[in-house]
Design an enzyme around this catalytic site. Structure first.
Site, PDB file in Angstrom:
ATOM      1  N   TYR A 120       0.834  -1.216   0.000  1.00  0.00           N
ATOM      2  CA  TYR A 120       0.000   0.000   0.000  1.00  0.00           C
ATOM      3  C   TYR A 120       0.857   1.250   0.000  1.00  0.00           C
ATOM      4  O   TYR A 120       1.988   1.253   0.463  1.00  0.00           O
ATOM      5  CB  TYR A 120      -0.985  -0.003   1.169  1.00  0.00           C
ATOM      6  CG  TYR A 120      -0.409   0.296   2.530  1.00  0.00           C
ATOM      7  CD1 TYR A 120       0.081  -0.725   3.336  1.00  0.00           C
ATOM      8  CD2 TYR A 120      -0.358   1.598   3.014  1.00  0.00           C
ATOM      9  CE1 TYR A 120       0.595  -0.453   4.592  1.00  0.00           C
ATOM     10  CE2 TYR A 120       0.158   1.876   4.281  1.00  0.00           C
ATOM     11  CZ  TYR A 120       0.639   0.846   5.058  1.00  0.00           C
ATOM     12  OH  TYR A 120       1.153   1.112   6.307  1.00  0.00           O
ATOM     13  N   CYS A 121       0.301   2.306  -0.577  1.00  0.00           N
ATOM     14  CA  CYS A 121       0.932   3.627  -0.535  1.00  0.00           C
ATOM     15  C   CYS A 121      -0.204   4.657  -0.512  1.00  0.00           C
ATOM     16  O   CYS A 121      -1.357   4.296  -0.305  1.00  0.00           O
ATOM     17  CB  CYS A 121       1.870   3.834  -1.723  1.00  0.00           C
ATOM     18  SG  CYS A 121       1.050   3.829  -3.330  1.00  0.00           S
ATOM     19  N   THR A 122       0.106   5.919  -0.718  1.00  0.00           N
ATOM     20  CA  THR A 122      -0.899   6.972  -0.547  1.00  0.00           C
ATOM     21  C   THR A 122      -2.105   6.824  -1.473  1.00  0.00           C
ATOM     22  O   THR A 122      -3.240   6.765  -1.025  1.00  0.00           O
ATOM     23  CB  THR A 122      -0.248   8.357  -0.796  1.00  0.00           C
ATOM     24  OG1 THR A 122       1.026   8.361  -0.187  1.00  0.00           O
ATOM     25  CG2 THR A 122      -1.109   9.483  -0.261  1.00  0.00           C
ATOM     26  N   GLY A 129      -1.801   4.694  -4.518  1.00  0.00           N
ATOM     27  CA  GLY A 129      -1.679   3.464  -5.307  1.00  0.00           C
ATOM     28  C   GLY A 129      -0.581   3.446  -6.347  1.00  0.00           C
ATOM     29  O   GLY A 129      -0.166   2.378  -6.800  1.00  0.00           O
ATOM     30  N   ILE A 153      -4.218   4.243   0.234  1.00  0.00           N
ATOM     31  CA  ILE A 153      -4.868   4.596   1.509  1.00  0.00           C
ATOM     32  C   ILE A 153      -6.135   5.424   1.235  1.00  0.00           C
ATOM     33  O   ILE A 153      -7.180   5.188   1.822  1.00  0.00           O
ATOM     34  CB  ILE A 153      -3.897   5.398   2.405  1.00  0.00           C
ATOM     35  CG1 ILE A 153      -2.693   4.529   2.780  1.00  0.00           C
ATOM     36  CG2 ILE A 153      -4.595   5.911   3.665  1.00  0.00           C
ATOM     37  CD1 ILE A 153      -1.480   5.306   3.245  1.00  0.00           C
TER      38      ILE A 153
END
Ligand SMILES: [Zn+2]
Ligand SMILES: [Zn+2]
Length: 313
Positions: free
Chosen positions: A198-200, A202, A227
């Site tokens: 996961y990241c901010t 995608g 997220i």
């Protein structure tokens, strides 16, 4: 729709128009081959001027990466216009910010770049042998409590510090390409588990998940929309939110508050705090966490040294 082709970008305009939640923050990206980035750049720039879009937009041979502040009433029309830019942009997923009470951008920058996000994976070409596997918020929540799954935070340490999923693995780096260099060292023992990236929003997981598959990791998943996508999906479907703290964002806001948990400490007095500030001394400009008490004492300076340097210029 009124067409103002010579719209002038200024902060006063934004201040006046930002009241009453007339504007929202959005982000979107897509990896696809762009034969002529100059043409797309021209079209996007004209679209931004016509629809009063502020933001930071990167175009490359490998795709587009858009972060913007737009008029809410233009959302549908902007989505349609972007979809029409290229056949690979049809039905593109747009992340709407969680915090729209503050503005993400007050200028416009549209640039052609070698990469839409600098990853250092120059020799890795995207191909159809590997597929991105996306998870919705319910699937994420189920896997969070599944011993056979492992979550990997694909963001930098300063992002993770103020908000993350509990027990997520962090690679403790401050740039993305360093993470990609280190990732297999950190996760080789989890090769048989379900790996959730996961990241901010995608984008960092998009290429990483394919690259990991190429390196023998079969069970690699990513959260749809990162997220931001997860939170919005939880809100929409009334699922419980398991991300704790603040979501760091790379714009004027610096963060979006997700839950009230404070996971980090003030860099000046070590009280619990999670407010990032950029040191106001231009020659320093360091990003640091400052609590409300220290902001009264030090203002937006990271140290006495920066305070003195700034005032003795
Ligand atoms: Zn403090
Ligand atoms: Zn400083």
């Amino acid at each position: 729709m009124s067409c103002i082709s010579n719209f002038i970008y200024n902060k006063k305009y934004l201040k006046k128009n930002f009241k009453n939640y007339l504007r929202i923050n959005i982000s979107l990206y897509k990896y696809f081959f762009i034969e002529n980035p100059e043409i797309i750049k021209k079209k996007i720039k004209s679209l931004c001027h016509k629809l009063k879009i502020f933001g930071r937009i990167y175009i490359s041979y490998e795709g587009i990466n858009i972060q913007a502040n737009i008029l809410k009433k233009y959302f549908d029309i902007i989505k349609k216009k972007i979809s029409n830019l290229h056949q690979d942009l049809k039905n593109i997923h747009i992340n709407v910010g969680i915090d729209n009470s503050r503005i993400s951008f007050n200028t416009l920058s549209v640039k052609i770049k070698k990469r839409i996000i600098f990853d250092g994976l120059d020799s890795f070409k995207l191909n159809k042998n590997f597929k991105n596997k996306y998870l919705n918020s319910q699937e994420v929540n189920n896997l969070l409590y599944n011993k056979e799954a492992i979550f990997i935070d694909m963001r930098n340490n300063y992002e993770h510090k103020i908000g993350h999923f509990k027990n997520a693995i962090l690679m403790n780096t401050s740039i993305f390409r360093e993470q990609l260099k280190k990732i297999f060292k950190y996760i080789s023992k989890y090769k048989k588990k379900k790996i959730v990236l996961y990241c901010t929003g995608g984008i960092r997981c998009e290429k990483t998940s394919l690259w990991m598959q190429k390196n023998g990791y079969k069970n690699v998943y990513q959260i749809r929309g990162g997220i931001i996508g997860y939170i919005n999906d939880c809100i929409k479907k009334n699922h419980s939110i398991h991300f704790l703290g603040k979501n760091f964002v790379f714009d004027l806001r610096l963060y979006e508050t997700i839950t009230e948990h404070i996971l980090s400490y003030c860099n000046q007095c070590y009280r619990k705090s999670d407010y990032y500030v950029n040191c106001i001394n231009n020659r320093c400009n360091i990003l640091f966490i400052q609590c409300l008490f220290c902001s009264k004492i030090y203002r937006s300076f990271c140290s006495k040294k920066c305070y003195i340097e700034f005032h003795c210029k």
